[in-house]
Every structure is written in structure tokens, then in C-alpha cells.
Design an enzyme around this catalytic site. Structure first.
Site, short mmCIF file in Angstrom:
data_model
loop_
_atom_site.label_atom_id
_atom_site.label_comp_id
_atom_site.label_asym_id
_atom_site.label_seq_id
_atom_site.Cartn_x
_atom_site.Cartn_y
_atom_site.Cartn_z
N ASN A 116 -65.04 -41.02 23.73
CA ASN A 116 -65.60 -40.76 24.92
C ASN A 116 -64.03 -40.54 25.31
OD1 ASN A 116 -65.19 -42.71 26.83
ND2 ASN A 116 -64.90 -43.85 25.22
N PHE A 120 -63.65 -43.41 33.39
CA PHE A 120 -63.36 -44.57 34.20
C PHE A 120 -64.69 -44.00 35.43
CE2 PHE A 120 -59.38 -45.99 34.41
CZ PHE A 120 -59.61 -47.01 32.81
N SER A 183 -57.08 -47.67 29.10
CA SER A 183 -57.96 -45.92 28.64
C SER A 183 -57.49 -44.16 28.05
CB SER A 183 -58.86 -45.48 29.86
OG SER A 183 -59.59 -44.71 29.62
N ASN A 185 -58.47 -41.72 29.24
CA ASN A 185 -59.47 -40.65 29.78
C ASN A 185 -58.60 -40.25 31.03
OD1 ASN A 185 -60.75 -40.04 27.55
ND2 ASN A 185 -61.38 -41.93 27.81
N THR A 186 -58.10 -41.78 31.43
CA THR A 186 -57.04 -41.20 32.88
C THR A 186 -55.40 -40.56 32.85
OG1 THR A 186 -58.97 -42.62 33.58
CG2 THR A 186 -56.42 -41.96 35.05
N LYS A 222 -55.12 -55.38 29.60
CA LYS A 222 -56.04 -55.23 28.08
C LYS A 222 -55.06 -53.71 27.35
CE LYS A 222 -60.38 -52.81 26.80
NZ LYS A 222 -61.86 -52.77 26.79
N ASN A 251 -58.38 -51.67 23.78
CA ASN A 251 -59.26 -50.49 24.20
C ASN A 251 -59.03 -49.79 22.46
OD1 ASN A 251 -60.48 -48.92 25.43
ND2 ASN A 251 -59.20 -49.37 27.20
C1 LIG Z 1 -68.66 -45.51 25.69
C2 LIG Z 1 -67.17 -46.60 26.43
C3 LIG Z 1 -66.54 -46.50 27.50
C4 LIG Z 1 -66.02 -47.37 27.82
N1 LIG Z 1 -65.03 -47.47 29.25
C5 LIG Z 1 -64.10 -48.11 28.74
C6 LIG Z 1 -64.31 -48.61 30.34
O1 LIG Z 1 -64.06 -48.28 31.44
N2 LIG Z 1 -62.63 -49.64 30.31
C7 LIG Z 1 -62.21 -50.55 29.51
O2 LIG Z 1 -61.15 -51.30 29.50
N3 LIG Z 1 -62.48 -49.91 27.66
C8 LIG Z 1 -63.75 -49.18 27.55
N4 LIG Z 1 -64.53 -48.86 26.34
C9 LIG Z 1 -63.43 -49.83 25.28
C10 LIG Z 1 -63.72 -50.36 25.00
O3 LIG Z 1 -64.71 -51.79 25.96
C11 LIG Z 1 -63.83 -51.58 23.77
O4 LIG Z 1 -62.41 -51.81 23.91
C12 LIG Z 1 -63.28 -50.18 22.58
O5 LIG Z 1 -64.77 -49.35 22.47
C13 LIG Z 1 -63.15 -50.98 21.24
O6 LIG Z 1 -64.59 -51.85 20.93
P1 LIG Z 1 -65.23 -51.24 19.87
O7 LIG Z 1 -64.66 -50.34 18.58
O8 LIG Z 1 -66.45 -52.90 19.42
O9 LIG Z 1 -66.11 -49.91 20.45
C14 LIG Z 1 -65.31 -48.09 26.60
C15 LIG Z 1 -65.83 -47.76 25.22
C16 LIG Z 1 -66.40 -46.73 24.76
C17 LIG Z 1 -67.71 -46.62 23.26
#
Ligand SMILES: Cc1cc2nc3c(=O)[nH]c(=O)nc-3n(C[C@H](O)[C@H](O)[C@H](O)COP(=O)(O)O)c2cc1C
Length: 364
Positions: A116, A120, A183, A185-186, A222, A251
Site C-alpha cells: 500500500n 495517510f 510509514s 508513504n509520507t 511505532k 510497520n
Molecule cells: C492498507 C494498509 C494501510 C495501513 N495504514 C497504516 C497507517 O495508517 N498507520 C500505521 O501505523 N500503519 C498502517 N499500516 C500498517 C499496519 O498497521 C501493520 O503495521 C502492517 O501492515 C504489518 O502488519 P500485517 O502484516 O499484519 O499487515 C497499514 C497497512 C495496510 C496494509
């Protein structure tokens, strides 16, 4: 059952549209009187042995929903109805922002992964604080973590003020607060993980949270899986030095190693954070490193590639007080949390632990 639904319906849809559709159904079900309780009865049976206290909060279990699913805090009760023990909302930024252009969410089904670059997208801290303030909290309402990040247009040099603004608005509505500096993406956000920058940021957020509320709001940071091991240690040391309550690791990653998806497809998708199964090993490694460094003095929340009860159990034994998932929820569906809880309870009893907290760090 969900696998059929996923393959017939969701898989054919754009992933972001599928997310909105599924989330709409979840919220709708939670809004029907009686249905919410009924669904919770089936999907969120509570096992007393899994009850835990972390961050000074009483939780029905250790398994929460990671940030990014409910960015605007619109469906907290519906997500708890499905069995999450707590819900982390956000990332919320100081100002509202649309995020990156679509498409910005991609599935790598063969890797049980997502990429992704949402960027934000959220309604901003003022609106989301107002929404949280209006929430009616009942016996089924879960613990709510609030994850904050930097507004894209705010310069890196002004990041502290942006986080402080969000903290002032949101701290009073948060059971715990997360400073997200990880993240991908910023632009520039992950630079804030450098201790020299992170120290004043976390100090200011802590002070703003204390000024905004009469009680102590737990504060966590985080971090990214892409940090070098020494940098993981440095963040852990800083968290201890500043009296933070915990660390969330990890993350998404900017790495693309070891994927089964064709390289051309991965290349075509382009930039973004990779989550799901490919993150499993590094996320566990970072957790182990944090545990070794902090020796139980901080609450550790492990997230990244958790797909099964066994994955969650391994994190707990390695020192995670709490765990979170996101990507596996997309692939496994609404019965996933029930399966993980059942498996965790079974493991706890099998290995002779009387409580979850007894198991935390048992293998560390
Ligand atoms: C579509 C998407 C959007 C996410 N947006 C955020 C976010 O806004 N802030 C954040 O701290 N982590 C964000 N994450 C990261 C998740 O909270 C998590 O840390 C990461 O996906 C790893 O866990 P997983 O393997 O169980 O998905 C996002 C993940 C995905 C897939």
C-alpha cells in the site's frame, strides 16, 4: 466459506473498493440492534484465560487490529464485534488530507501480502477527535488506540507542531497514543526515527498529552522493520530514557525480497509498504531484539505477518505483551479472530500457563 467469497467477489474488485464494501457491511451489522450482540457471541467468544492487562488497560485478550484499517474511527464497535480485543485507529494527521492518487492498495495473493501507498488518507485530527468524543461507550466497546502521523504538506522541520496539534485534540479520547514515524508513504517521515529528531518529538508529544488530560495516557512509538539493528536498539534506549510506555513493531517494509509474485508484477505496482506473510521473520526478529534490550521494562506490541494462532503465540513467548494483525484479516476474513483466540487459549492450557502474562517472554 470466506475463501469462496474472497475469490468470487473481493479478489475481482479493486482492493480499496473491496475494503470500503466490507467495512460498510461490518458497520451496518454493528448498527442493527441485537445483531451486533449476536455476531459478537459467535465471532468474539471470550476466553477468561486470555484476559490481560497491558498499558494499565484491561483487555479481553492480546489481539488487536493494526492501524490503517479504520483511519477515521468510523467502525470501532463493528471491528470489536468481529473479535478484535482492541482497535488502533488512524493514522490521523494534524490536517485532513486525501492521501496518494489511486490505485494505491495492491494484493499479492500468492504471497498472502499487500502493498500500500495510501499516504495517510484521513479526515484530520479535529474531525476525528469530535467523532471519538461523541462515541457512546458500552460494555462491548473496545480499548481504542489512536495512531498519529505527520500531515504531508507540513515540512519535516515543523513536524513536532503537527504531532502536538493532533495530540492536544486526540489524547483525551485515546486509551493509548501511538507516534507513527515509520510509514514509508509520507516523504521524510521515517527520518523522524533518528534519535536526534525523535527525542524532541516524543518529549513534546508526551508533554502535550499530559497537558491535555488529567490522567496518564500511555504513549508508544511505532517503528519500521527496515531500521538497522543498532537503530532498533537506539529507539529502545530512547523509549526507556523518556519513560515511554511501549513500542509497536513493526510497520510495513519497503523491501521486496523473497516474494513469489512475478518480479514484473511487483515492479509494476511500484512504491509502497509491503505487509503480510513476507514480513513475518523480520517482525519477529525486531521483537526479539527489543525484548533483549528492554528486558520487560516496556510494553511490546508485535505486528507484521501474524497469520495464525501459532504466529501470535510465538510473538507472546518472544516477549510481546500484545499483538496486532491487518493483512491476514483481508485474506482470512471474519472468522480469523475467533480462530486465533481459540488457538491461543489451547496453547496456553497445553503449555500449562495460568495466565497470558505468565507466557509473555517465556522463550525470551
Ligand atoms: C492498507 C494498509 C494501510 C495501513 N495504514 C497504516 C497507517 O495508517 N498507520 C500505521 O501505523 N500503519 C498502517 N499500516 C500498517 C499496519 O498497521 C501493520 O503495521 C502492517 O501492515 C504489518 O502488519 P500485517 O502484516 O499484519 O499487515 C497499514 C497497512 C495496510 C496494509
Amino acid at each position: 466459506m470466506y475463501k469462496i467469497l474472497f475469490n468470487l467477489v473481493f479478489r475481482k474488485m479493486d482492493p480499496e473498493k473491496a475494503h470500503h464494501l466490507a467495512f460498510f457491511w461490518i458497520r451496518l451489522a454493528a448498527s442493527v440492534p441485537g445483531l451486533r450482540q449476536l455476531v459478537a457471541l459467535v465471532l468474539a467468544p471470550r476466553d477468561a484465560a486470555l484476559r490481560t492487562n497491558a498499558l494499565g488497560l484491561d483487555l479481553p485478550g492480546p489481539f488487536g487490529l493494526g492501524a490503517g484499517f479504520d483511519k477515521n474511527a468510523i467502525g470501532i464497535d463493528g471491528l470489536a464485534m468481529l473479535g478484535f480485543d482492541y482497535v488502533e485507529i488512524g493514522t490521523v494527521t494534524g490536517e485532513p488530507q486525501p492521501g496518494n492518487p489511486q490505485p494505491r492498495l495492491f494484493r499479492l495473493v500468492e504471497d498472502r501480502a499487500l502493498i500500500n501507498r495510501m499516504g495517510f488518507n484521513n479526515q484530520g485530527s479535529a474531525r476525528i477527535a469530535a467523532r471519538l468524543a461523541q462515541r457512546q461507550r458500552g460494555s462491548l466497546s473496545p480499548v481504542v488506540g489512536v495512531n498519529i502521523g505527520k500531515t504531508k504538506v507540513v515540512e519535516e522541520a515543523d513536524a513536532v507542531a503537527d504531532y502536538v496539534k493532533s495530540t492536544e485534540r486526540l489524547a483525551g479520547h485515546a486509551d493509548y497514543l501511538v507516534v507513527n514515524v515509520s510509514s514509508p508513504n509520507t516523504p521524510g517521515l521515517r527520518n523522524l526515527q533518528a534519535v536526534s529528531v525523535l527525542r524532541p518529538l516524543l518529549t513534546a508529544v508526551r508533554a502535550a498529552a499530559d497537558a491535555a488530560t488529567a490522567h496518564h495516557v500511555p504513549l508508544l512509538v511505532k517503528i519500521a522493520p527496515d531500521l538497522a539493528d543498532e537503530d532498533v536498539d537506539a529507539v529502545a534506549d530512547l523509549a526507556l530514557e523518556l519513560g515511554l510506555d511501549g513500542i509497536i513493531a513493526t510497520n510495513t517494509t519497503i523491501g521486496r525480497e523473497g516474494l513469489l509474485a512475478p518480479a514484473a508484477r511487483v515492479e509494476e505496482i511500484g512504491m509502497g509498504g509491503l505487509s503480510g506473510a513476507p514480513l513475518k521473520d523480520r517482525s519477529l526478529e525486531v521483537l526479539k531484539r527489543l525484548r533483549k534490550r528492554t528486558e520487560g521494562r516496556l510494553v511490546l506490541v508485535s505486528v507484521g505477518g501474524i497469520e495464525t494462532a501459532e504466529d501470535a503465540w510465538q510473538r507472546i513467548l518472544a516477549g510481546a505483551d500484545l499483538v496486532q494483525g491487518y493483512s491476514a484479516f483481508i485474506y482470512e476474513g471474519p472468522f480469523w479472530m475467533r480462530r486465533v483466540h481459540k488457538g491461543l487459549g489451547a496453547r496456553l492450557r497445553r503449555d500449562g500457563y495460568r495466565s497470558l502474562s505468565e507466557a509473555v517472554g517465556a522463550n525470551a
